[in-house]
Motif scaffolding. Structure first.
Motif, short mmCIF file in Angstrom:
data_model
loop_
_atom_site.label_atom_id
_atom_site.label_comp_id
_atom_site.label_asym_id
_atom_site.label_seq_id
_atom_site.Cartn_x
_atom_site.Cartn_y
_atom_site.Cartn_z
N VAL A 418 0.85 -1.20 0.00
CA VAL A 418 0.00 0.00 0.00
C VAL A 418 0.87 1.24 0.00
O VAL A 418 0.59 2.21 -0.71
N ASN A 419 1.96 1.23 0.77
CA ASN A 419 2.88 2.36 0.81
C ASN A 419 3.46 2.64 -0.56
O ASN A 419 3.52 3.79 -1.02
N ARG A 420 3.92 1.60 -1.24
CA ARG A 420 4.55 1.78 -2.54
C ARG A 420 3.57 2.36 -3.56
O ARG A 420 3.87 3.30 -4.30
N HIS A 421 2.37 1.80 -3.59
CA HIS A 421 1.37 2.30 -4.54
C HIS A 421 0.97 3.74 -4.23
O HIS A 421 0.79 4.56 -5.14
N TYR A 422 0.84 4.05 -2.96
CA TYR A 422 0.46 5.41 -2.57
C TYR A 422 1.57 6.39 -2.92
O TYR A 422 1.32 7.49 -3.42
N TYR A 423 2.82 6.00 -2.67
CA TYR A 423 3.96 6.86 -2.99
C TYR A 423 4.01 7.14 -4.49
O TYR A 423 4.21 8.27 -4.93
N GLU A 424 3.82 6.10 -5.28
CA GLU A 424 3.90 6.25 -6.74
C GLU A 424 2.73 7.03 -7.32
O GLU A 424 2.79 7.47 -8.47
N SER A 425 1.67 7.20 -6.55
CA SER A 425 0.52 7.96 -7.04
C SER A 425 0.82 9.46 -7.07
O SER A 425 0.08 10.22 -7.69
N GLY A 426 1.88 9.90 -6.38
CA GLY A 426 2.23 11.31 -6.37
C GLY A 426 1.41 12.14 -5.41
O GLY A 426 1.36 13.36 -5.51
#
Length: 572
Positions: A418-426
């Motif tokens: 979840v952290n990785r996807h949220y980070y990559e969302s900008g």
């Protein structure tokens, strides 16, 4: 309507007496800090990673929030308390270390290119109360009748633009000298859309507005009388305006707080006898009910949007509590506004076949798992801030966490993905904390993984209170792309109660601006007997008493669960 440009609210960044840049406020929030991914990055060692946030509220106003910075945020010289918003207005100075940010309110710029920004006002009126205007009118009975006619035209359940058009029809009869009339509304994004337009001679091109007129009406809040544009030296180079109007009346449309939310203009392309001072009085009086109609329509639309958002958010909450023999669950969710940035969930963990190759999933051969047991994961997340923006982000994150937990991913892997996807969302301008507590009811074990959230508490049967800390717990979601998280395991004995809470509990303030605090929460939990429901109700009651006389500043969520106490042996 012809627009040259629209300018929203801005921050003028000043350092050492020199303006370094002007920042236009777009979207709902702007974060300021030392972190390279915030909206405004300040490369200064005394600036915190996440120092302050500028928030745009649903009504278009702005406020600043200190994010518990190390060296404080000052508003016009006054030190802000962490997470207590302060409203900003035109000219407000926000100081962060040695940077000054001067707030400038949004303004719409309209009219032809090259227009000079000089006043074109030959007459102005500052007292715009309808009662005073009617009394000053040369024919007060006629003025009152005109006001009532406009009020009737604005009634009904039709679309706002239709009601404004009907009101303009009435105004064209009240001002027979007028060739055209229009109503425009000032929107939070700085635009000035045309909502209604009438021309006495039938269809015509949209009006061209003077930037100076708009500035005086919307920024100055004045009603204006332009008697003759051709005899005013300040209009000599404004061919687009001079070619479209000869004389005009303009008045602001005010909201409940008295601030302009739009403007109305009546004009003529020929002079004839021209508009008079009493015409200005009458138009300003008629602008009062028109402004009220626009404000009421916005409130209705806003309430409908909040109601829909709340309905959607409630649908994301669990509909029932887990049914685990020997365990009891209790929860409380109270957003600071209609919707909030907190969200909790109860998720049943599914078992699956050992042949699954995904390394993130935990197989039934895991020593902490029992193939015949039904595991449940309790989650609690908190987006920095509250209200609609926080709710939207939480609605994005929680479904993903739910899917991963249900699919059997370990709590640490759930947080990492979840952290990785949220980070990559900008969307890192708002960090998110989350805690996952997975219950194994067969082994009576609890596995906790944490991403920057307050540590859960456990009250042991004997009354001792412990913090369920996770050594090596990772940062909040969205701060570091490849953050790693570690979990910790705990035993649950009969009578033990676990408490998960958001910082809206510990940060709740009283009339003396004193926070409730984690230490007081621990003491309360330790003094409370009974199971999960008794502990939860006690926390809620004391926190509510602590906040008497103060509005709730942050979302408040509490989840309690635990093992039922053993029944005493007969004769004991």
């Amino acid at each position: 309507m012809v627009f040259s440009e629209s300018v929203g609210a801005t921050l003028e960044m000043i350092r050492h007496g020199r303006t370094e840049r002007v920042i236009e406020l777009r979207g709902t929030d702007l974060h300021i800090g030392r972190h390279p991914r915030v909206g405004v990055t300040l490369d200064h060692p005394k600036v915190s990673l996440y120092h302050a946030r500028i928030e745009r509220r649903f009504d278009g106003s702005y406020r600043v929030v200190d994010l518990m910075s190390k060296n404080a945020t000052l508003v016009d010289g006054v030190k802000l308390k962490p997470f207590e918003p302060a409203c900003v207005r035109e000219g407000t100075c926000i100081r962060i270390v040695d940077y000054d940010f001067v707030f400038h309110e949004p303004t719409a710029r309209v009219g032809g290119p090259g227009e000079p920004s000089r006043s074109t006002v030959l007459g102005s009126l500052d007292d715009l109360s309808s009662e005073q205007l009617v009394q000053r009118s040369a024919q007060p009975a006629e003025a009152l009748r005109a006001v009532l006619d406009v009020v009737r035209a604005l009634g009904g359940a039709s679309d706002l633009d239709e009601r404004l058009a009907r009101a303009l029809d009435g105004l064209m009869l009240v001002f027979p000298l007028a060739d055209r009339g229009f109503v425009a509304t000032a929107e939070p994004d700085g635009s000035l859309p045309l909502r209604a337009f009438r021309c006495a001679k039938g269809p015509a091109n949209p009006p061209v507005l003077s930037r100076t007129i708009v500035h005086e009406v919307l920024r100055g809040g004045k009603a204006l009388l332009i008697k003759d544009v051709l005899f005013d030296e300040r209009f000599k180079d404004q061919e687009s305006v001079a070619a479209s109007i000869r004389t005009a009346l303009c008045a602001p449309l005010r909201g409940r707080d008295g601030q302009p939310i739009g403007m109305i203009q009546i004009d003529s392309v020929t002079l004839r006898s021209g508009f008079r001072d009493e015409d200005l009085d009458l138009l300003a009086a008629l602008a009062v009910p028109i402004g009220a109609a626009i404000e009421n329509d916005r409130l209705v639309m806003e309430q409908a949007s909040w109601a829909a958002a709340r309905e959607i958010q409630l649908a994301l909450l669990p509909r029932s509590r887990p049914t685990i023999p020997g365990y009891t669950f209790w929860e409380c969710y109270r957003p600071a506004q209609e919707v909030g940035g907190d969200l909790y969930d109860y998720i049943a963990v599914e078992d699956f076949e050992p042949g699954d190759s995904d390394p993130g999933r935990v197989h039934v051969t895991d020593p902490d798992r029992d193939a015949d047991g039904v595991r449940w994961c309790v989650t609690l997340g908190d987006v920095a801030g509250h209200g609609m923006p926080a709710a939207i982000l939480m609605a994005r994150i929680c479904p993903e966490a739910r899917l991963l937990v249900r699919a059997g991913y370990a709590p640490t892997d759930v947080l990492a993905q979840v952290n990785r996807h949220y980070y990559e969302s900008g969307l890192q301008n708002r960090f998110v904390t989350m805690v996952l507590a997975e219950i194994d009811p067969r082994a009576h074990r609890l596995k906790v993984a944490n991403s920057g959230h307050p540590s859960p508490l456990v009250r042991r049967a004997a009354g001792r209170v412990e913090e369920l800390e996770c050594p090596g717990a990772g940062p909040p979601l969205g701060v570091v792309r490849d953050a790693s998280y570690e979990s910790a395991g705990f035993d649950l004995a009969p009578g033990d109660v676990v408490v998960l809470f958001s910082d809206g509990v510990s940060d709740a303030v009283n009339l003396r601006n004193q926070s409730f605090g984690v230490a007081r929460l621990k003491a309360l939990v330790g003094q409370t007997t009974g199971g999960a429901a008794e502990v939860g109700e006690a926390i809620l009651a004391i926190v509510r008493d602590h906040m008497i006389g103060r509005s709730q500043l942050d979302d408040l969520t509490i989840v309690c669960f635990g093992r039922d106490a053993l029944e005493p042996a007969p004769g004991a």
